[in-house]
Structures are given as structure tokens and as C-alpha cells.
Design a protein around this motif. Structure first.
Motif, short mmCIF file in Angstrom:
data_model
loop_
_atom_site.label_atom_id
_atom_site.label_comp_id
_atom_site.label_asym_id
_atom_site.label_seq_id
_atom_site.Cartn_x
_atom_site.Cartn_y
_atom_site.Cartn_z
N SER A 359 -7.68 -6.63 2.89
CA SER A 359 -7.54 -7.61 1.67
C SER A 359 -8.52 -7.74 0.77
N GLU A 360 -8.15 -8.17 -0.37
CA GLU A 360 -9.04 -8.04 -1.62
C GLU A 360 -9.07 -9.54 -2.09
N PHE A 361 -10.33 -9.60 -2.71
CA PHE A 361 -10.63 -10.94 -3.51
C PHE A 361 -11.37 -10.66 -4.53
N PHE A 362 -10.64 -10.72 -5.87
CA PHE A 362 -11.41 -10.64 -7.05
C PHE A 362 -11.62 -11.92 -7.97
N MET A 363 -12.51 -12.15 -8.71
CA MET A 363 -12.93 -13.10 -9.83
C MET A 363 -13.18 -12.43 -11.18
N TRP A 364 -12.70 -13.16 -12.15
CA TRP A 364 -13.26 -12.49 -13.54
C TRP A 364 -13.83 -13.41 -14.37
N ASN A 365 -14.90 -13.12 -15.34
CA ASN A 365 -15.34 -14.06 -16.18
C ASN A 365 -14.61 -14.28 -17.35
N HIS A 366 -14.93 -15.20 -18.36
CA HIS A 366 -14.29 -15.57 -19.45
C HIS A 366 -13.90 -14.61 -20.27
N GLY A 368 -12.69 -11.68 -19.24
CA GLY A 368 -11.99 -10.94 -18.54
C GLY A 368 -12.36 -9.52 -17.79
N GLN A 369 -13.75 -9.71 -17.73
CA GLN A 369 -14.26 -8.62 -16.75
C GLN A 369 -14.62 -9.11 -15.35
N SER A 370 -14.13 -8.16 -14.41
CA SER A 370 -14.11 -8.58 -13.07
C SER A 370 -15.71 -8.62 -12.57
N THR A 371 -16.28 -9.74 -11.81
CA THR A 371 -17.44 -10.02 -11.63
C THR A 371 -17.73 -10.32 -10.26
N ASP A 375 -13.97 -7.07 -0.39
CA ASP A 375 -12.92 -6.12 -0.07
C ASP A 375 -12.93 -6.27 1.46
N GLY A 376 -11.84 -6.56 2.21
CA GLY A 376 -12.02 -6.58 3.65
C GLY A 376 -11.78 -5.13 4.47
N ASP A 377 -11.51 -4.24 3.66
CA ASP A 377 -11.20 -2.91 4.38
C ASP A 377 -11.54 -1.59 3.52
N GLU A 378 -12.73 -1.69 2.86
CA GLU A 378 -13.47 -0.43 2.25
C GLU A 378 -13.85 0.81 3.41
N GLY A 379 -13.14 1.42 3.58
CA GLY A 379 -13.52 2.42 4.61
C GLY A 379 -13.52 1.75 6.13
N ASP A 380 -12.48 0.65 6.19
CA ASP A 380 -12.32 0.22 7.52
C ASP A 380 -13.50 -1.14 7.71
N ASP A 381 -14.57 -1.28 6.69
CA ASP A 381 -15.47 -2.00 6.67
C ASP A 381 -15.43 -3.11 5.53
N GLY A 382 -16.12 -4.38 5.67
CA GLY A 382 -16.13 -5.40 4.66
C GLY A 382 -17.10 -5.13 3.76
N VAL A 383 -16.91 -5.08 2.31
CA VAL A 383 -17.83 -5.04 1.31
C VAL A 383 -17.63 -6.34 0.09
N ILE A 384 -18.96 -6.72 -0.21
CA ILE A 384 -18.93 -7.82 -1.34
C ILE A 384 -19.88 -7.19 -2.58
N ARG A 385 -19.11 -7.04 -3.71
CA ARG A 385 -20.08 -6.70 -4.82
C ARG A 385 -20.06 -7.98 -5.90
N LEU A 386 -21.17 -8.08 -6.56
CA LEU A 386 -21.24 -9.03 -7.55
C LEU A 386 -21.86 -8.32 -8.76
#
Length: 584
Positions: A359-366, A368-371, A375-386
Motif C-alpha cells: 500500500s501507498e500513502f502520499f501527501m502534496w503541498n500547496h 502540488g509537490q509530493s512531500t 510505501d508499505g512494500d518497497e522491496g517487501d519492506d516499509g519506507v517513509i520519505r519526507l
């Protein structure tokens, strides 16, 4: 004593009134008789007579007044011929159901003598009570008005009945057929108010060949309309608003390809659709939409645009700001939130197996840039990027860094990693923090963990106490207790509210213990000034007082027994003194 032996009766049913059409059938009856003695001579004077009705000449079951009720008795005055007349039923009304059978017998008792006269079969006059029902009637005509105040049955078991209403030319206008339960009316049926003549209900054809029912209120406004239009279309029902020409609700049995229900709100010049329920809003699936009078605001769609169910919410501008799709990709759900202009600012999605899964979760700023990305399955592992406003990743959290454990990396403005928190540095390695400068703000000394024994006097270790190497327990410490002890090891950290800044040790090894012992840095220590007042800069060593330090007076003896330097004075007594630990 006179013996009464004869009773002559004449029974007459009397209607109390015939002037009012709706008058109920009287529930009384006149009974007349003649009382004579055993010689046949009339009895004169006063007497009390009791009246009862039975089903047979000998049956003990009393039908009237009622079994167990008090008697209906009447005082009579006997004339010269022994004649008397009584209206029975004035005390206990005689119900018409009493005459539901042809066998009824009247019993009269003389109360004073206790004489019970033989029962008398009631003649047909009493059965005039039954004008409220017509039994065994066959043929004939009825002229004038007939009023029915209860259920009217036509036909009998195994024999269906019919009712036909004709016009003045004897042509049938209304037919009620019992065989197949049909009502036929030529030109429609109107239910009209008796007083005023207002039409409340119309049953007619609607002008296009189908049937129509219209129900009106007391002032003639249409309240409900139901119609069956032309062949190929479905039925239609409208419920109108109070005192309005506009419908408040409509139900269409065939709106192009399905049934449809709509609820409306008037706006002065017409009406606005506020609620729509459509059995086939597209793709053969149902939908429910709520409107604000102008725009669709909420939509629940069983198809969601080709797949599973969907939920859409719109703002007052009509822009979609909230969306749930149960089947966006490979039968998997997605969730979106948008700003007032309809631009996506947050998205959660479950990916199908062909898209990597997870699964994925994305948020954008005002802009329109994803900030924010989870990602619940990046190479089978979870990842958080800011990321920053340019989309450059500044913080990255990995549940697994390659084949090793978790890692958190922080980058500077240029994108270079400046801080790395690595849970497994190298495969099978230890946790590590890598950075150029490490600033600690929680304490001010460097401590190691030790196990500490109590002083032989029983004094337990406590923050601020001086401790020495324990010669009896290698690797452990003991509370100090003698002056100028060269086995001095440090000070138990944590006294005076100053905590350890860095705490070292290795769990489950000799380099581990219960107490943090300051080996360098600033720490509060227990000091005894009885050997001389303490001045700032004085060297401190162990004293004979368990766990306490003192001012160095003999520098030769102090070699190898110095704890550190006093950073504040203590003129007398005992107390805590801030000390710069510097073992020498």
C-alpha cells in the motif's frame, strides 16, 4: 292464597323513531299480557314481573339479560281485566345478536309468588330487530336510500357475488366483480366530499392510455399523483409539497433503464433536486446522491466508475474534495482528499500484485509537490520519505537497509546525508549513529554502568557518592570509606538534578551494571568540610566519611587518589559540591 296459572302474551317490536335516517335499531321490546288466578278471574293491583330469554323451552342457558347478571324486573299495575304492558330492554338493552337464530323463548316470572310461567316462543315480530342484516332475501327491488353501518358482503361460500351500478339509461357505469376481484368504471372514479362536493380522489386514465390516481387535499391541491404512462415506460408516483404545485418526491419505475427516486426542495420559482436514488446510475449499479440545491455534494455509487463501490464528497463550489474508491486498481481500494479547487493533496492506495503489491500513502503541498510518501512494500519492506518543496528527499526511514536492519537518514539542503541512524551497521553489526557533531543536552558527564556494593557499615550507594574499586569483587565498585584511597573510581551520577550526558556499557557483560558512575565531566559530589573549608579550584579526594570527598591537604598522599576539582565552595559541614571530574 291466590294461585296464578295463566299468562297470555303478545310480543311487538317497536321502532323508537323513523324520522332520522341514521337512527340505530331500538334495543327494547313491548310485551303485553293478562294475569288470572286459578279460577280464571283477572288479578288486579300491583305486581313485579321478571323477564328472561332462552334458546329453547327447557335450555337453562340464559341469553338475556346475561348469565349471572341481575334480573330485568318491572313493576306493573294490573287493570280490571288483569292486563299489563311492559317495555323490556330498558334496563339491559337487547342486542340484535340475540335474534341470530330462529328459536328464542321468553320466560316471565311473578316475583311475589315465585311462579315461573311456561316459556313462550317469540314470534316474527321480535325479529324486526334484524333489519340491520338481511337474511335469506332473494330478488326484488329496493327504492330510496340505504345506509350501511358495518361490513356489506355480496355472495356466499362457493358463489361469487357482483355489484353493478347503472346510469339513468341502465348502461353499466361501475362493476365490482367478485369472481376475479375487478372494479370497472366507465370514465373514471371520483371520490367526492359529501358536503361541498370537492373531489378528493380521482381514478382515471392519464390521457396517454395508462391509468391514473390523483389524491387532493381539502382545498383541491394535488397531494399525490400515480400514473402508468405509455407502453414501454414504467409507473410514476409524485408526492406534492403542502399547498404547492411542486412535487416533494417522485418515484419513477422506468427512468431509461432503471427505477429512480428523487426528493425535492422548492426555491420560490421552482424546485431543486436534493436527493436522488437511482437503481442503475451506470454499469448496472445503484447510486445515492445528495444535493445542496445546485450541485451534487455527496455521491455513494455501487459501481464507482466501472469497479467496486465509491464515495465522493464535493464542496460548495462543486469540486470533488473527498473520494473513496473500493476498486481503483486490480480490485484494490484507494482514498483521496483534495483542496477546494479539486487538486489531490492526500492519497492512500492499496496496490495490486501486478503493481508491486503493498500500500501507498502520499501527501502534496500547496504547489502540488509530493512531500510525504509512505510505501508499505518497497522491496517487501516499509519506507517513509519526507521531501522539501522541490521534491528533494530530506528524511528517509527504511524498515530494512538492503539486507541489514532499519535505518534513518537525514540530508542537508544539498542532499548529502549528514546524520545516519543505523540499527545494524554492516550485516550482523551493531547499531550506530554517524554524524559530524554529536550534541547532548540531557546531561553533562560521561558515565559507565557499574554494580556497586554497600559500605561495610551498611550505607547503600546513592547519587553523589564517591566510589572505589572493589578489591573483593573484580569489575565491581564499593562505596568509599577511607581518606586518600588510590582505588577511587568516580562519582555516582545524578545528584543535584544533573543527569548523565552519555552513558556507556555493554548489556549482559562485565561492562554493565545498575549505577551510572561519572568518569569525566561535571557532577555533584557529597563533600565533608570538617578537614577544612572547600574553595573553588581545590583538589578533592576520598575521606573517612563513607561516600564523601574532602579537600586535599597532603598532596603527596593524594597522588593517584584525586577525584577532581571543586567548582563551588563549601565553608563547613557536609553538602553537595559541583565538581569537574578529573581522576589522577
Amino acid at each position: 292464597m291466590r294461585v296464578f296459572r295463566t299468562l297470555s302474551l303478545a310480543i311487538v317490536a317497536v321502532a323508537l323513531t323513523t324520522a332520522v335516517s341514521f337512527a340505530a335499531v331500538p334495543q327494547t321490546m313491548n310485551v303485553q299480557g293478562r294475569l288470572t288466578d286459578s279460577n280464571g278471574d283477572p288479578v288486579v293491583g300491583n305486581a313485579t314481573l321478571i323477564f328472561k330469554i332462552y334458546p329453547t323451552p327447557t335450555d337453562p342457558r340464559e341469553l338475556w339479560p346475561q348469565q349471572g347478571a341481575t334480573d330485568e324486573s318491572h313493576a306493573v299495575t294490573l287493570g280490571p281485566d288483569g292486563l299489563w304492558s311492559v317495555e323490556i330492554g330498558t334496563q339491559y338493552p337487547i342486542a340484535t345478536s340475540i335474534y341470530s337464530d330462529s328459536s328464542r323463548w321468553l320466560e316471565v316470572q311473578h316475583q311475589e309468588s315465585g311462579t315461573v310461567f311456561p316459556r313462550i316462543h317469540m314470534s316474527s315480530g321480535a325479529y324486526s330487530f334484524r333489519v340491520s342484516t338481511v337474511d335469506n332475501a332473494s330478488g326484488g327491488d329496493i327504492f330510496g336510500d340505504v345506509f350501511l353501518h358495518s361490513t356489506f358482503y355480496v355472495g356466499a361460500l362457493g358463489d361469487a357475488g357482483n355489484i353493478i351500478v347503472r346510469d339513468e339509461t341502465t348502461f353499466p357505469q361501475i362493476k365490482l366483480t367478485g369472481t376475479n376481484g375487478q372494479i370497472e368504471a366507465i370514465g373514471g372514479i371520483d371520490l367526492v366530499e359529501t358536503i361541498g362536493g370537492d373531489t378528493y380522489v380521482e381514478l382515471d386514465e392519464n390521457g396517454s392510455g395508462g391509468g391514473m390516481v390523483r389524491v387532493r387535499d381539502e382545498v383541491g391541491n394535488t397531494a399525490c399523483y400515480m400514473a402508468a404512462p405509455n407502453v414501454g415506460t414504467g409507473g410514476f408516483v409524485s408526492a406534492y409539497l403542502e399547498n404547492s404545485f411542486w412535487p416533494g418526491a417522485t418515484m419513477n419505475g422506468w427512468d431509461g433503464n432503471s427505477g429512480r427516486l428523487e426528493l425535492f426542495e422548492p426555491d420560490g420559482s421552482g424546485f431543486n433536486t436534493n436527493v436522488v436514488i437511482d437503481a442503475n446510475a451506470g454499469d448496472g449499479a445503484a447510486a445515492l446522491t445528495l444535493h445542496d440545491g445546485v450541485n451534487e455534494i455527496i455521491r455513494l455509487d455501487a459501481s464507482g466508475g466501472g469497479g467496486g463501490a465509491g464515495v465522493n464528497l464535493r464542496n460548495s463550489l462543486g469540486n470533488q474534495t473527498f473520494e473513496i474508491d473500493a476498486d481503483e486498481e486490480e480490485d484494490n481500494p484507494a482514498f483521496r482528499m483534495r483542496n477546494e479547487l479539486g487538486t489531490t493533496k492526500l492519497r492512500m492506495q492499496v496496490r495490486g500484485p501486478n503493481s508491486g503489491g503493498g500500500s501507498e500513502f502520499f501527501m502534496w503541498n500547496h504547489t502540488g509537490q509530493s512531500t510525504v510518501e509512505i510505501d508499505g512494500d518497497e522491496g517487501d519492506d516499509g519506507v517513509i520519505r519526507l521531501s522539501d518543496s522541490t521534491g528533494s528527499t530530506k528524511i528517509e526511514m527504511l524498515a530494512a537497509e538492503g539486507v541489514t536492519g532499519a535505518q534513518i537518514a537525514l540530508r542537508n539542503k544539498a542532499g548529502a546525508q549528514t546524520i545516519i541512524i543505523d540499527a545494524e551497521h554492516g550485516q550482523g553489526g551493531s547499531g550506530r549513529v554517524i554524524t559530524q557533531v554529536l550534541q547532548i543536552t540531557g546531561g553533562s558527564d560521561l558515565s559507565e554502568q557499574f554494580d556497586i556494593s554497600a559500605h561495610h557499615s551498611g550505607i547503600e550507594p546513592a547519587p553523589g557518592m564517591v566510589v572505589c574499586l572493589d578489591s573483593k569483587n573484580p569489575g565491581k565498585l564499593v562505596v568509599s570509606g577511607s581518606g586518600y584511597d588510590r582505588k577511587v573510581a568516580g562519582i555516582v551520577s545524578g545528584a543535584g538534578g544533573v543527569a548523565p550526558g552519555m552513558l556507556m556499557g555493554q548489556h549482559n557483560s562485565e561492562a554493565d551494571g545498575q549505577y551510572p558512575v561519572a568518569l569525566t565531566g561535571r557532577v555533584y559530589v557529597m563533600v565533608d568540610a570538617s578537614n577544612g573549608p572547600i574553595q573553588v579550584g581545590d583538589l578533592l579526594t576520598t575521606s573517612d566519611v563513607p561516600g564523601h570527598a574532602m579537600r586535599v591537604a597532603d598532596y603527596e598522599r593524594a597522588q593517584g587518589a584525586i577525584i577532581g576539582k571543586a567548582m563551588e565552595p563549601l565553608n563547613s559541614g557536609r553538602g553537595l559540591v559541583l565538581t569537574l571530574v578529573n581522576l589522577q
